[in-house]
Enzyme design. Sequence first.
Site, PDB file in Angstrom:
ATOM      1  N   PRO A 130      19.968 -53.318 -14.255  1.00 53.68           N
ATOM      2  CA  PRO A 130      19.907 -53.528 -15.456  1.00 53.68           C
ATOM      3  C   PRO A 130      20.593 -55.096 -15.820  1.00 53.68           C
ATOM      4  CG  PRO A 130      20.759 -51.302 -15.587  1.00 53.68           C
ATOM      5  CD  PRO A 130      20.370 -52.083 -13.646  1.00 53.68           C
ATOM      6  N   THR A 160       8.184 -48.337 -11.780  1.00 49.51           N
ATOM      7  CA  THR A 160       7.402 -47.813 -11.631  1.00 49.51           C
ATOM      8  C   THR A 160       6.830 -46.758 -11.128  1.00 49.51           C
ATOM      9  OG1 THR A 160       5.953 -49.709 -11.817  1.00 49.51           O
ATOM     10  CG2 THR A 160       4.749 -48.223 -11.699  1.00 49.51           C
ATOM     11  N   GLN A 243       3.080 -59.922   0.036  1.00 46.63           N
ATOM     12  CA  GLN A 243       1.963 -58.932   0.037  1.00 46.63           C
ATOM     13  C   GLN A 243       1.685 -57.962  -1.402  1.00 46.63           C
ATOM     14  OE1 GLN A 243       0.110 -56.778   2.790  1.00 46.63           O
ATOM     15  NE2 GLN A 243       0.739 -54.440   1.344  1.00 46.63           N
ATOM     16  N   GLU A 244       2.980 -57.659  -1.794  1.00 40.22           N
ATOM     17  CA  GLU A 244       2.790 -56.997  -3.607  1.00 40.22           C
ATOM     18  C   GLU A 244       2.662 -57.734  -4.453  1.00 40.22           C
ATOM     19  OE1 GLU A 244       6.563 -55.351  -6.840  1.00 40.22           O
ATOM     20  OE2 GLU A 244       7.125 -56.092  -4.497  1.00 40.22           O
ATOM     21  N   GLN A 281     -21.101 -71.912 -31.800  1.00 41.72           N
ATOM     22  CA  GLN A 281     -21.426 -72.929 -30.619  1.00 41.72           C
ATOM     23  C   GLN A 281     -20.096 -72.989 -30.336  1.00 41.72           C
ATOM     24  OE1 GLN A 281     -20.947 -77.556 -31.238  1.00 41.72           O
ATOM     25  NE2 GLN A 281     -22.863 -77.518 -30.446  1.00 41.72           N
ATOM     26  N   LEU A 339     -11.784 -63.142 -30.173  1.00 41.66           N
ATOM     27  CA  LEU A 339     -13.314 -63.295 -30.443  1.00 41.66           C
ATOM     28  C   LEU A 339     -13.585 -62.212 -30.940  1.00 41.66           C
ATOM     29  CD1 LEU A 339     -14.346 -64.967 -27.291  1.00 41.66           C
ATOM     30  CD2 LEU A 339     -14.835 -65.073 -29.027  1.00 41.66           C
ATOM     31  N   GLY A 366       8.584 -60.293 -10.132  1.00 46.47           N
ATOM     32  CA  GLY A 366       9.504 -61.759 -10.001  1.00 46.47           C
ATOM     33  C   GLY A 366       8.610 -62.339 -10.792  1.00 46.47           C
TER      34      GLY A 366
END
Length: 381
Positions: A130, A160, A243-244, A281, A339, A366
């Site tokens: 935290p 996660t 790798q993460e 356009q 869009l 990060g």
Amino acid sequence: MKRTLFDKDHESFREVVRTFAERTLAPRHEEMLERKSIARDIWREAGELGILGLSVPEEYGGSGAGDFRFNAVADEELAAFSFGVGASFALHTDTCPPYLVELGTEEQKHRWLPGVASGDLITAIGMTEPSGGSDLAALRTTAVRDGDHWVINGSKTFITNGHQADLVVLAARTGPGERAKGITLFVVEAGTPGFERGRKLDKVGQEEADTAELFFTDVRVPDANRLGEVGQGFASMMRLLPQERLSTSVTSIGHVSRMLRETIEYTRERKAFGQAIGSFQHNKFRIAELVTRVEAAQAYLDSCLLAHTRGELTAVDAAKVKWWSAEVQNAVLDECVQLHGGYGYMNEYRVARAWRDARVTKIWAGSNEIMKEVIGRDLGL
């Protein structure tokens, strides 16, 4: 542009993952959104298909792919289906197993890795606190030696898979006042007395991703659950973080590529003033810019993936591709919403959910600011 990164084996595996997404994930997507998690039987099915054990050697129950391009295929397809689902699986498949494979003892590997590969053991990594955010060296969770055990106290947040994780790779301070040199890694197993989970966090997006706070009150963990040497946890995290960050880049670009394709289809079908809105356009030029931006990011990412398969991806290059992928993903999705007009702001449209889901990529693994700091230091600035 035609990608040259993958061969026939990779594309065959892509069909396996894509079929899994269409057959199993899609019919149960609303269930995942309501539960704010992915049901365990879905994890186990992914394990049976070989999706979860890509980083796990065969002798420990995995597929032992030894080629991160297979991980990239899974990440792309799952993120294209749902960014929240893709993030949950990528954390379990790409981020957590290397800690167990590279730092674990033979006993630890045989104890945990088969379940990781099969989906019977869901993993999470407990780094963020935290008060610490991206400053991993400032963590306050402590582990104090007591005979053959360690007593852990502290908390983690934004984790996660945290609410249903069976194994948490936890970073704790074992050397007070030593910052980076005083951090050690442990595996905390579900059901350990004193290990509690908070509520599933109510996030802006990625409702399917099970994200939680974790609390540790006098949690006694045997020394047999320590990963690596005492005091070497920070060095291990720095070695494995590239790798993460590469994994998050793959999910970011895989996600935005699919959403851009869907947006282009929408602009072909949506009519205004008697013609398809994509034929105006201004919109045509905008879409041309978006396609070029995503393809350029994909080409750079593919180059980083090849470098990683050769063991040549540096922490600095991982920082570059992480922040740039997140930046492209968010900028392009914002244009995709525009869009779609008013419909782009409606949750029933995939683009609205994708826009919300993506915002965290500039923060997690990060923050982008930290990535630029890493790059700047490497430049001697």
